[in-house]
Structures are given as structure tokens and as C-alpha cells.
Design an enzyme around this catalytic site. Structure first.
Site, mmCIF file in Angstrom:
data_model
loop_
_atom_site.group_PDB
_atom_site.id
_atom_site.type_symbol
_atom_site.label_atom_id
_atom_site.label_comp_id
_atom_site.label_asym_id
_atom_site.label_seq_id
_atom_site.Cartn_x
_atom_site.Cartn_y
_atom_site.Cartn_z
ATOM 1 N N GLN A 1 -6.304 2.745 4.458
ATOM 2 C CA GLN A 1 -7.459 3.247 3.706
ATOM 3 C C GLN A 1 -8.079 2.118 2.872
ATOM 4 O O GLN A 1 -9.308 2.027 2.759
ATOM 5 C CB GLN A 1 -7.027 4.402 2.794
ATOM 6 C CG GLN A 1 -8.110 4.891 1.869
ATOM 7 C CD GLN A 1 -7.712 6.151 1.137
ATOM 8 O OE1 GLN A 1 -8.027 7.252 1.557
ATOM 9 N NE2 GLN A 1 -6.997 5.997 0.030
ATOM 10 N N HIS B 1 -0.775 7.391 -9.321
ATOM 11 C CA HIS B 1 -2.181 7.360 -9.739
ATOM 12 C C HIS B 1 -2.307 6.709 -11.119
ATOM 13 O O HIS B 1 -3.205 5.892 -11.348
ATOM 14 C CB HIS B 1 -2.743 8.786 -9.853
ATOM 15 C CG HIS B 1 -2.743 9.565 -8.576
ATOM 16 N ND1 HIS B 1 -1.917 10.635 -8.362
ATOM 17 C CD2 HIS B 1 -3.500 9.438 -7.455
ATOM 18 C CE1 HIS B 1 -2.147 11.155 -7.162
ATOM 19 N NE2 HIS B 1 -3.094 10.436 -6.579
ATOM 20 N N HIS C 1 0.140 11.880 -10.273
ATOM 21 C CA HIS C 1 1.526 11.491 -10.535
ATOM 22 C C HIS C 1 1.514 10.044 -11.021
ATOM 23 O O HIS C 1 0.426 9.457 -11.184
ATOM 24 C CB HIS C 1 2.385 11.671 -9.268
ATOM 25 C CG HIS C 1 1.782 11.037 -8.040
ATOM 26 N ND1 HIS C 1 1.654 9.672 -7.887
ATOM 27 C CD2 HIS C 1 1.233 11.580 -6.924
ATOM 28 C CE1 HIS C 1 1.090 9.406 -6.724
ATOM 29 N NE2 HIS C 1 0.806 10.554 -6.124
ATOM 30 N N GLY D 1 -6.687 14.151 -7.272
ATOM 31 C CA GLY D 1 -5.979 14.974 -8.249
ATOM 32 C C GLY D 1 -4.526 15.189 -7.873
ATOM 33 O O GLY D 1 -3.966 14.442 -7.067
#
Ligand code: AMP
Length: 300
Positions: free
Chosen positions: A157, A37, A34, A31
Site C-alpha cells: 500500500q 496507528h 491501536h 479507525g
């Protein structure tokens, strides 16, 4: 956009979509959305093979090694929903912590992530990638996407999640999407809103430091006329790398950053780059401004 709060309802809905022959693209987030995303949503929507784009918003407590970072993580759910609607997202999964971790957040699974767990982010954020895997395993099991869209800003990641898909035996396409930046070069991040105006303007030093490494790289690695790599002997090599990374560290420190690392790494292993390698090299930075830790990277 349909919003689901329970994994069982989401899975049942997506199962019907799959049975109807629809392919699913998935964008997991925490969440405080911006344009970075939204770019992932747009890339999924723009993929003509994808029929349905699913986004999740869940601030995962198990991946925060720093409790204060978790407490202060920005929340803007109504704005997020409006942005996702505007971007044409089909489904939003918005679970509570108790939905994702019904048995609590301790004593959870442990994943063998090999050396990824001890370098760079793994070294500076102990337990972080275990938390990422714990939540991603649950999200991937609920959504069962065909393709997963993640940002190259969180490069390590992406590699960890790729490793997780292998450990889970999933056949999922993982797309590492380009880093979206502010006009002055700062990588967009949910944490940027926690910088005051002065810190925000000094934070561009990360982009300057990455560009300094990129500019110094050709002289370091050397090229023959044919464009073939011409490795420098190892002794000179590590001194030359140190000189370049120290220059970048200096730029960061002059701007007021506390530097966790400035590294030049192999794109596949994230170990220090070997000039004899035919893999690409990547510059990666993690640095703290005030209470805000920022990361960024750039291919060289
Ligand atoms: P987060 O909400 O920070 O967990 O991020 C959710 C996803 O958005 C991750 O795959 C991030 O790598 C990606 N992302 C975050 N910032 C950016 C950015 N500036 N450009 C592209 N992708 C991003």
C-alpha cells in the site's frame, strides 16, 4: 483536537495554517485505532519540522473487495477520539461516505498502477488498490500534507500511494513507519479483535513463519567473507526459495491458516527476488484465520 466533518472546512483551516508557515503531517486511518496507528501520530509529532499532525478516520467502502469484510470492519470511534486526543493529535478529519463520494461509489477514477496491481495483494484483492487510490486522492487533495505517515505493515500500500503521489504530481514525503507488534510478535491490526482467543494465540504463526524465512535466508543467499552477495545459480535458487517458503507455509497451515501467499520479493518491485539484485529482499505473508485475513512482512 479540532474535528472536521467536511472537506471544505478542513481545507480552509489548513490553508490558514500553511499561510502562517506551518507544516502538516498526515496519518490516514480507517479507525479501530491501536498502538500501531498511534505510533504514526507519535512519529509525526516527534518530527520537529511538523507543526500540525492531522489524522483521518474513514472506513473507505471502495477498497473492500469483500463486502462481508466491510460490514464487519470494527468501529470504536469514541475510544479512537480519546486515543488521538491523548497522543496530541491536532486535527481529526471524520467524513461521511457521502462527503467523500458525493456522486456515489461507482464509475470512479481508474489509476495506472502497473505491476503493483497484479502481484501479491493486488492479485488476491482485485480492485482493492484502485479503492485505496480513490480515497487517498480525495484525502490528499483535502489535507495537502507536507509529509504522509504510513505503516510498513501495509508495505505494498505504501508503494501504491507513492505511485499515486507521482500520478497526482504531488511533492509529498512518504514515511513508511516500523511495524508495531504485540508482545508475542503478531502485528497489531484492527482486524485482530475479530479473532477468538484460540485463533488469536494460533495467529502468532505468521510471525514464526516470517522469522523462519529470515533465519534460513543467509544460508540461501550466501555471503563471501567481505559480505558481498554470492548468488546461487538460478535453478538451485528457485528450488531453494520454494523450500524455504514451503516451510513457512507449513507453519501457517499447521496453525490453521489458509495461506494466500508466502513470498520473497524485491523491496522495490515486489516481484520474486533476484539473487543478483542489490536491492533488499522482503518476506511477505497473507493468510486467513477463520474469517479474518491478516498480512505481515519482514525485511530479510
Ligand atoms: P488502517 O486503519 O488499517 O487503514 O491503517 C492505517 C495506517 O496505520 C496504515 O498506514 C497502516 O499501515 C498503519 N498501521 C496499521 N497497523 C500497523 C502496525 N501494526 N504498525 C504500524 N503501522 C500500522
Amino acid at each position: 483536537m479540532i474535528i472536521f466533518k467536511h472537506a471544505a472546512d478542513l481545507s480552509a483551516y489548513l490553508e490558514r495554517q500553511r499561510a502562517a508557515g506551518n507544516r502538516i503531517g498526515f496519518v490516514p486511518t480507517m479507525g479501530a485505532l491501536h498502538e500501531g496507528h498511534i505510533s504514526l501520530i507519535s512519529i509525526s509529532k516527534g518530527n520537529e519540522n511538523e507543526n500540525l499532525t492531522v489524522c483521518s478516520i474513514f472506513i473507505n467502502p471502495t477498497q473492500f473487495n469483500d463486502p462481508a469484510d466491510f460490514q464487519k470492519y470494527p468501529v470504536s470511534i469514541e475510544k479512537d477520539i480519546a486515543m488521538l486526543e491523548k497522543a496530541g493529535t491536532d486535527v481529526l478529519f471524520l467524513p461521511e461516505v457521502s462527503e467523500m463520494y458525493p456522486g456515489g461509489t461507482t464509475g470512479l477514477e481508474h489509476y495506472d498502477l502497473g505491476a503493483l496491481e497484479t502481484v501479491l495483494e493486488g492479485k488476491y484483492r482485485p480492485g482493492h488498490f484502485q479503492g485505496v487510490c480513490q480515497v487517498m486522492q480525495r484525502l490528499l487533495s483535502a489535507v495537502r500534507p507536507d509529509d504522509l505517515y504510513m505503516g510498513a505493515k501495509d508495505y505494498q500500500q505504501c508503494q501504491v500511494v507513492y505511485r499515486l503521489t507521482q500520478l497526482m504530481g504531488l511533492d509529498i514525503g512518504l514515511l513508511a513507519c516500523p511495524i508495531v507488534r504485540e508482545p508475542d510478535g503478531l502485528a497489531k491490526s484492527s482486524r485482530n479483535v475479530r479473532l477468538d482467543p484460540d485463533q488469536r494465540s494460533r495467529a502468532t504463526a505468521i510471525y514464526k513463519a516470517l522469522n523462519t524465512i529470515k533465519a534460513g535466508w543467509p544460508a540461501l543467499i550466501g555471503h563471501t567473507a567481505a559480505g558481498e552477495p554470492k548468488p546461487i545459480p538460478p535453478a538451485d535458487w528457485s528450488a531453494a526459495v520454494d523450500k524455504l517458503t514451503s516451510k513457512a507455509t507449513g507453519i501457517l497451515e499447521s496453525a490453521g491458516f489458509r495461506v494466500d501467499y508466502v513470498a520473497i520479493a524485491d523491496e522495490r518491485t515486489l516481484q520474486p527476488y533476484d539473487p543478483g539484485s542489490d536491492h533488499h529482499a522482503l518476506a511477505l505473508i497473507a493468510a486467513v484465520m477463520g474469517e479474518v485475513r491478516l498480512i505481515d512482512n519482514m525485511f530479510l
